[in-house]
Enzyme design. Structure first.
Site, PDB file in Angstrom:
ATOM      1  N   GLU A  60      28.584 -13.203  13.471  1.00 50.56           N
ATOM      2  CA  GLU A  60      28.761 -12.910  14.895  1.00 50.56           C
ATOM      3  C   GLU A  60      28.376 -14.084  15.788  1.00 50.56           C
ATOM      4  O   GLU A  60      28.835 -14.172  16.924  1.00 50.56           O
ATOM      5  CB  GLU A  60      27.906 -11.697  15.288  1.00 50.56           C
ATOM      6  CG  GLU A  60      28.156 -10.453  14.458  1.00 50.56           C
ATOM      7  CD  GLU A  60      27.161  -9.349  14.799  1.00 50.56           C
ATOM      8  OE1 GLU A  60      26.841  -9.181  15.993  1.00 50.56           O
ATOM      9  OE2 GLU A  60      26.685  -8.670  13.863  1.00 50.56           O
ATOM     10  N   ASP A  67      26.616   2.369   9.973  1.00 50.06           N
ATOM     11  CA  ASP A  67      25.867   1.243   9.433  1.00 50.06           C
ATOM     12  C   ASP A  67      24.510   1.194  10.115  1.00 50.06           C
ATOM     13  O   ASP A  67      24.390   1.496  11.297  1.00 50.06           O
ATOM     14  CB  ASP A  67      26.624  -0.074   9.579  1.00 50.06           C
ATOM     15  CG  ASP A  67      26.929  -0.435  11.017  1.00 50.06           C
ATOM     16  OD1 ASP A  67      26.156  -1.218  11.619  1.00 50.06           O
ATOM     17  OD2 ASP A  67      27.944   0.049  11.552  1.00 50.06           O
TER      18      ASP A  67
END
Length: 282
Positions: free
Chosen positions: A176, A85
């Site tokens: 996150e 990613d």
């Protein structure tokens, strides 16, 4: 009487060093045995490290030490599917050379950061998205969720920027951060709104990305039905948990065509199973 005490003392001293030496050799033997087990377990990565360390291409040597564990993980799971990613932090990528991890393990999927928050757009997304189109690699886009911004506006930001096509991976929500201006319950409501808005638009259930601890502490009960992409870089973790569809196991991968580090991921299954997640052709 004094002579007898002196003799006894000397006799006791004679036996002491022998016992101490014996224990030292036992400890040393156990240490060497453990060291040999570690060297054998990480043999592929260590061989790679020394091969790169003696290479004339010095650009590879800087991060080679991190690849020891990476190679062992991928070697252990070579029956699974590997991917990376990326975002603007990888700067300009030479996509023609992005084919394998550590010149060995094929890259079968790529997730690209598209948007952040209500208005943020990754300035490398459009280029990366177009460059990967038509290549023999699955592509997906993800949104970085900012807890203190409106969730519906964040979903619309992603929808405006990302035009998914049949054969692409589902959209991804990356959460996150802990909220600073709201409760965790309010954050969960916002996450649900983003997921619902995006699912309604693309007609496919999104993937949820988070850290292992963040997910298990706050999200597991309410969001277990989603396909999970979990980040866990713990050195001692060598296998993905059963409910992890994707495992981001390293943030210090080496890929030719990409300068510096790149995140490495394993899909916890075979390519045929991964293809079942793709946006279907009509």
């Amino acid at each position: 009487m004094a002579q007898q005490r002196s003799k006894t003392k000397r006799t006791g001293t004679k036996g002491g060093p022998g016992r101490e030496t014996k224990w030292i050799w036992m400890v040393a033997g156990m240490f060497l045995f453990f060291l040999c087990l570690v060297l054998w377990h990480y043999r592929a990565g260590i061989i790679y490290y020394f091969r790169v360390a003696t290479s004339k291409d010095k650009s590879l040597t800087k991060e080679a030490k991190y690849d020891i564990r990476n190679i062992e993980i991928m070697s252990k799971h070579d029956d699974k599917v590997f991917g990376i990613d990326i975002s603007t932090y990888q700067e300009e990528i030479d996509w023609q050379n992005v084919n394998t991890i550590n010149d060995h393990f094929p890259i079968d999927f790529v997730f690209i950061r598209a948007t952040m928050g209500e208005r943020g757009i990754d300035d490398k997304f459009s280029r990366n998205w177009s460059k990967i189109e038509g290549r023999a690699v699955l592509r997906g886009a993800y949104h970085y969720f900012r807890p203190n911004e409106n969730s519906v506006k964040q979903a619309k930001n992603f929808i405006r920027k990302v035009k998914l096509q049949p054969g692409d991976l589902p959209p991804v929500l990356d959460i996150e951060e802990h909220p600073k201006q709201q409760s965790m319950d309010s954050l969960k409501v916002g996450l649900r709104r983003w997921l619902d808005e995006v699912e309604t638009h693309y007609k496919v259930k999104p993937i949820l990305y988070s850290g292992d601890k963040f997910y298990s502490d706050f999200l597991e009960k309410e969001f277990a039905a989603y396909t999970l992409w979990i980040a866990n870089y713990n050195f001692w973790v060598e296998n993905p948990k059963e409910h992890w569809a994707f495992w981001q196991f390293s943030e210090k991968g080496t890929v030719k065509g990409i300068q510096g580090n790149v995140d490495l991921n394993i899909y916890n299954g075979k390519i045929e199973e991964l293809e079942k997640l793709l946006i279907p052709f009509k």
